[in-house]
Scaffold this motif. Sequence first.
Motif, PDB file in Angstrom:
ATOM      1  N   ILE A 262       0.911  -1.275   0.024  1.00  0.00           N
ATOM      2  CA  ILE A 262      -0.177  -0.104  -0.143  1.00  0.00           C
ATOM      3  C   ILE A 262       0.889   1.285  -0.054  1.00  0.00           C
ATOM      4  N   ALA A 263       1.664   1.295   0.945  1.00  0.00           N
ATOM      5  CA  ALA A 263       2.636   2.529   1.105  1.00  0.00           C
ATOM      6  C   ALA A 263       3.340   2.624  -0.087  1.00  0.00           C
ATOM      7  N   CYS A 264       4.017   1.873  -0.810  1.00  0.00           N
ATOM      8  CA  CYS A 264       4.852   1.882  -1.790  1.00  0.00           C
ATOM      9  C   CYS A 264       4.252   2.394  -3.235  1.00  0.00           C
ATOM     10  N   CYS A 265       2.752   2.056  -3.298  1.00  0.00           N
ATOM     11  CA  CYS A 265       1.902   2.291  -4.474  1.00  0.00           C
ATOM     12  C   CYS A 265       1.267   3.896  -4.177  1.00  0.00           C
ATOM     13  N   GLU A 266       1.617   4.374  -3.075  1.00  0.00           N
ATOM     14  CA  GLU A 266       0.816   5.782  -3.049  1.00  0.00           C
ATOM     15  C   GLU A 266       1.696   6.822  -4.178  1.00  0.00           C
ATOM     16  N   PRO A 267       1.015   7.814  -4.496  1.00  0.00           N
ATOM     17  CA  PRO A 267       1.564   8.638  -5.229  1.00  0.00           C
ATOM     18  C   PRO A 267       2.831   9.135  -4.926  1.00  0.00           C
ATOM     19  N   ALA A 268       3.039   9.632  -3.762  1.00  0.00           N
ATOM     20  CA  ALA A 268       4.208  10.183  -3.142  1.00  0.00           C
ATOM     21  C   ALA A 268       5.301   9.235  -3.259  1.00  0.00           C
ATOM     22  N   ALA A 269       5.011   8.009  -2.947  1.00  0.00           N
ATOM     23  CA  ALA A 269       6.227   6.950  -3.207  1.00  0.00           C
ATOM     24  C   ALA A 269       6.673   6.771  -4.530  1.00  0.00           C
ATOM     25  N   VAL A 270       5.539   6.711  -5.282  1.00  0.00           N
ATOM     26  CA  VAL A 270       5.769   6.554  -6.918  1.00  0.00           C
ATOM     27  C   VAL A 270       6.439   7.758  -7.330  1.00  0.00           C
ATOM     28  N   ALA A 271       6.547   8.597  -6.851  1.00  0.00           N
ATOM     29  CA  ALA A 271       7.160   9.994  -7.311  1.00  0.00           C
ATOM     30  C   ALA A 271       8.637   9.999  -6.828  1.00  0.00           C
ATOM     31  N   GLN A 272       8.733   9.518  -5.544  1.00  0.00           N
ATOM     32  CA  GLN A 272      10.043   9.162  -5.091  1.00  0.00           C
ATOM     33  C   GLN A 272      10.873   8.142  -5.700  1.00  0.00           C
ATOM     34  N   ALA A 273      10.157   7.019  -6.027  1.00  0.00           N
ATOM     35  CA  ALA A 273      10.991   5.953  -7.026  1.00  0.00           C
ATOM     36  C   ALA A 273      11.383   6.691  -8.220  1.00  0.00           C
ATOM     37  N   GLN A 274      10.772   7.515  -8.670  1.00  0.00           N
ATOM     38  CA  GLN A 274      11.143   7.840 -10.138  1.00  0.00           C
ATOM     39  C   GLN A 274      12.262   8.809  -9.806  1.00  0.00           C
ATOM     40  N   GLU A 275      12.191   9.630  -9.079  1.00  0.00           N
ATOM     41  CA  GLU A 275      13.274  10.489  -8.544  1.00  0.00           C
ATOM     42  C   GLU A 275      14.569   9.824  -8.461  1.00  0.00           C
ATOM     43  N   ALA A 276      14.564   8.539  -7.687  1.00  0.00           N
ATOM     44  CA  ALA A 276      15.534   7.713  -7.378  1.00  0.00           C
ATOM     45  C   ALA A 276      15.767   7.066  -8.889  1.00  0.00           C
ATOM     46  N   ALA A 277      15.001   6.775  -9.773  1.00  0.00           N
ATOM     47  CA  ALA A 277      15.332   6.114 -10.795  1.00  0.00           C
ATOM     48  C   ALA A 277      16.151   7.007 -11.798  1.00  0.00           C
ATOM     49  N   SER A 278      15.863   8.058 -11.836  1.00  0.00           N
ATOM     50  CA  SER A 278      16.649   9.434 -12.562  1.00  0.00           C
ATOM     51  C   SER A 278      18.000   9.545 -11.990  1.00  0.00           C
ATOM     52  N   ALA A 279      18.353   9.160 -10.876  1.00  0.00           N
ATOM     53  CA  ALA A 279      19.465   9.430 -10.128  1.00  0.00           C
ATOM     54  C   ALA A 279      20.426   8.315 -10.608  1.00  0.00           C
ATOM     55  N   LEU A 280      19.651   7.137 -10.557  1.00  0.00           N
ATOM     56  CA  LEU A 280      20.235   5.921 -10.581  1.00  0.00           C
ATOM     57  C   LEU A 280      20.601   5.677 -12.094  1.00  0.00           C
ATOM     58  N   ALA A 281      19.972   6.333 -12.907  1.00  0.00           N
ATOM     59  CA  ALA A 281      20.513   6.279 -14.426  1.00  0.00           C
ATOM     60  C   ALA A 281      21.763   7.168 -14.640  1.00  0.00           C
ATOM     61  N   VAL A 282      21.783   8.279 -13.994  1.00  0.00           N
ATOM     62  CA  VAL A 282      23.178   8.926 -13.833  1.00  0.00           C
ATOM     63  C   VAL A 282      24.186   8.412 -13.317  1.00  0.00           C
ATOM     64  N   ARG A 283      23.963   7.585 -12.304  1.00  0.00           N
ATOM     65  CA  ARG A 283      24.929   6.826 -11.913  1.00  0.00           C
ATOM     66  C   ARG A 283      25.420   5.911 -12.410  1.00  0.00           C
ATOM     67  N   ARG A 284      24.596   5.058 -13.344  1.00  0.00           N
ATOM     68  CA  ARG A 284      24.733   4.049 -14.009  1.00  0.00           C
ATOM     69  C   ARG A 284      25.778   4.316 -15.270  1.00  0.00           C
ATOM     70  N   ALA A 285      25.395   5.558 -15.833  1.00  0.00           N
ATOM     71  CA  ALA A 285      26.254   5.870 -16.982  1.00  0.00           C
ATOM     72  C   ALA A 285      27.768   6.098 -16.567  1.00  0.00           C
ATOM     73  N   GLU A 286      27.765   6.949 -15.417  1.00  0.00           N
ATOM     74  CA  GLU A 286      28.933   6.984 -14.819  1.00  0.00           C
ATOM     75  C   GLU A 286      29.797   5.822 -14.465  1.00  0.00           C
ATOM     76  N   GLN A 287      29.042   4.939 -13.854  1.00  0.00           N
ATOM     77  CA  GLN A 287      29.980   3.592 -13.337  1.00  0.00           C
ATOM     78  C   GLN A 287      30.218   2.818 -14.873  1.00  0.00           C
TER      79      GLN A 287
END
Length: 370
Positions: free
Chosen positions: A238-263
Motif C-alpha cells: 500500500i505504502a509503495c503504491c501511493e503517489p508520493a512513493a511512486v514520485a520518490q521512486a522515479q526521482e531515485a530512478a533518474s539519479a540511478l540512471a546518471v550513476r549507471r552511466a558514470e559507472q
Amino acid sequence: MDHAPLRHHGDVDATPGLLDFAVNVQGTGPPRWLRDRIAAVLDDLGRYPSAAHDRAAREAVAARHGRRPDEVLVLAGSAEGFALLPGLRPRLAAVLHPGFTEPEAALRDAGVPVARVLTDAADGHRLRPSAVPAEADLVVVGNPTNPTGVLHPADDVRALAAPGRVVLVDEAFADAVPGEPESLAGEPGPLVFRSLTKTWALAGLRAGYALGSPELLARLAHGRPPWPVSTPALEAVIACCEPAAVAQAQEAASALAVRRAEQAAALAAVDGVTVLPGRAPYLLLRLPDGHGERVRARLRDAGIAVRRGDTFPGLGPDHVRVAVRPAEAVARLTAALGEALSHPPSNCSKATLPQPGGVKVALLQSGGGA
C-alpha cells in the motif's frame, strides 16, 4: 544437465563483510518513512492478515497502474509468483535467456517441459518473437532482462501474444528505469510481475504483486495456502503504491540512471573490461577469455563480491554482473579490477558448468538432458 546453477542467486556471492556488487537491492534498508509505516502495523501481528487489508493493497496497486482491484494479486515477492507458475499447467514453457533463472527452476521442478530461447550478444541480446516455439503456451521474459539489462520494446513483447498462450513479463526492475518505458503493467493481456524488493530495499520482507485478468490470476492463485502475504508486506505494498512513493521512486530512478552511466564509463576504462549496453540498475561485464574465475577470486580476496555469470544460460565464466553503486564503491571496484587484470593468469581454468551452445532453442525435460 546439472540443474543446480538455476538456483544460484546473487545473495550467495555477497557474503557478509564484502562490498556488495552482487545483489541488485538499492541501499541497506527502506527509507525511514517506509520503516515507520511497516512498524505501525506490528501491533497487528497477533491477528491473521485480513481480507480487508489485502483488498486495500489490491486497490492501491490498481490505482497505481490504472487497473481494477480484481486484476491484482498481492504476492509474497515475485519468487512466490514464479513458484505458482506450474499451476497454470503449461504444456511447453519458453523462457528467454540469458535471464532470471527462478521461473525455469520452478517449472522444471514441477516437471514442465522448458524451451530455452537464447538471445544473441551480437544482436544486443534483443528479444526476437519469431524465435519462440509456436507450440509454447507459456512464455517468460524479463523487461528489463536480468542480467543483460536489455529493455525490450513493448511492441516486441506484445508480439509474443498468441491464442491460448500466457505471456509473463517479469518487471522486477521496471520502476528503476526513469519513466518506466516499455512497461505493460497497465495493459490487459499479459501477466505482469512486479517486485518491491529492489527499489525499496525490502528483500527480507517479501512483497510484490501480479497484474492480469481475474480468470488468469485465479488460476495462478489456485492452491495457495491461507494468509500467504504477511500484514507488514501488505502495508508495504500500500505504502509503495501511493503517489508520493511512486514520485520518490522515479526521482531515485533518474539519479540511478546518471550513476549507471558514470559507472559504465569508469568500468569501460579498465583495460580488458567490456561493458554491455543496457538500461537496468546493473551492468553485465565481459572479461577477457579465460580470466573470469581468476578475476572473481581476486576481487573476493580484495573484499568485493560480484555476481558470477556462468549460472545464467547463454553466458560463461567470463561474464560478471555488477549492481550500480555509489562513486566511492565504484572507484574501489575499478581499482581492484585493474589490479586483477594487470597480472596474467598462472593456471586459468575454463568454465566448470555446462553451457548451451550452437543452437538458439533447446528443449529441456525436467530431470533430463538438453
